[in-house]
Design an enzyme around this catalytic site. Structure first.
Site, short mmCIF file in Angstrom:
data_model
loop_
_atom_site.label_atom_id
_atom_site.label_comp_id
_atom_site.label_asym_id
_atom_site.label_seq_id
_atom_site.Cartn_x
_atom_site.Cartn_y
_atom_site.Cartn_z
N ASP A 1 43.32 30.98 41.55
CA ASP A 1 42.53 31.71 42.53
C ASP A 1 41.54 30.72 43.15
OD1 ASP A 1 41.11 33.89 43.82
OD2 ASP A 1 39.62 33.71 42.22
N ASP B 1 38.20 31.64 45.34
CA ASP B 1 36.79 32.03 45.32
C ASP B 1 36.32 32.33 43.90
OD1 ASP B 1 36.80 31.77 48.05
OD2 ASP B 1 37.00 33.91 48.45
#
Length: 284
Positions: A77, A79
């Site tokens: 991922d 953020d």
């Protein structure tokens, strides 16, 4: 099984207490922040977990025969995982709307709002913002999470390919790809007209299922088994993707994500992923 213990402060008495608790045959230093308790007794899992929780230590049970070279794909991922910020929150700050957008972000990460719906709602608030604000966020606010480059370097050395898949935006993933030498990236595209954000997203939204689909697409392309994939994230939107991997890592994550992951890192940076993958080439 070996028990990996990690933390910013690892006092010798704590390591010795854990070794005694788990009947480990040896304590091996991996780095100043990581130690391996060799041949630890798995029947003491609950007791070891309670000890580590009380002493602010990260831990993970790792099969003794595992090698980092057993893996072929690392899926991340973006953020609050590979980078320290939530890009959309920082973009919103340029509009004076960070509190409103951050509240929706947090609710989505806790799984309280469908991600695609939450993204549409947040992006709609950005309508009219000058596109140059994205470059300002990248230049002024985007920082890599501690240990990110160390982890990526270790993956590269072991021949592990990398996929950055994000519910965020291609503006950022496309800049991080050459900067970090990432093999694959996937994210959402913000609609722009006359140099300003329209408040819309172009094409299908990369949501939880979209992330899982990207993982499986690249895994198949590389002809890898599920067991050869590592996935890491921090929010509810990462759970489907993490569920498709042989090893899942919750990085400074929400409680519901930590509860479902193979491992959780709460104290150390992304370099903490490396010892959980097993022995490196130097160690055999």
């Amino acid at each position: 099984m070996n028990l990996i213990i990690q933390g910013k402060d690892l006092p010798t008495p704590s390591l010795k207490a854990l070794a005694k608790l788990t009947s480990a045959t040896a304590i091996e230093a991996i780095s100043p922040m990581a130690f391996r308790l060799v041949a630890a007794d798995e029947s003491q899992r609950a007791e070891a977990a309670a000890f580590c929780e009380a002493h602010a230590l990260d831990f993970g049970w790792v099969p003794a025969g595992r090698r980092i070279s057993d893996f072929g794909l690392l899926v991340m991922d973006m953020d609050s995982t590979l980078i320290t910020i939530e890009c959309i929150d920082e973009i919103a700050d340029m509009q004076g709307l960070k509190p409103q957008v951050s509240a929706i972000t947090e609710a989505a990460m806790r799984g309280e709002i469908d991600f695609a719906e939450s993204l549409r709602r947040r992006v709609s608030l950005l309508a009219g913002l000058d596109h140059s604000a994205l470059q300002r966020v990248y230049d002024e606010r985007l920082q890599l999470s501690p240990g990110a480059e160390t982890l990526l370097g270790a993956a590269r050395a072991a021949g592990i390919r990398t996929l950055l898949v994000s519910g965020g935006f291609t503006f950022f993933t496309e800049r991080l790809q050459p900067r970090l030498g990432l093999d694959y990236t996937a994210a959402n595209t913000l609609e722009v007209a006359d140099g300003k954000l329209t408040g819309g997203v172009v094409g299908d939204i990369v949501d939880a299922q979209g992330k899982a689909d990207w993982l499986n697409r690249v895994r198949s392309e590389l002809n890898l088994a599920r067991e050869q994939v590592i996935a890491m994230g921090d929010g509810a939107n990462d759970l489907a993707m993490m569920g498709e991997a042989g090893i899942s890592i919750a990085y400074h994550a929400k409680p519901m994500v930590r509860a479902q992951a193979s491992y959780a890192l709460n104290q150390v940076g992304l370099e903490g992923v490396i010892p959980l993958l097993g022995l490196n080439a130097v160690e055999g």
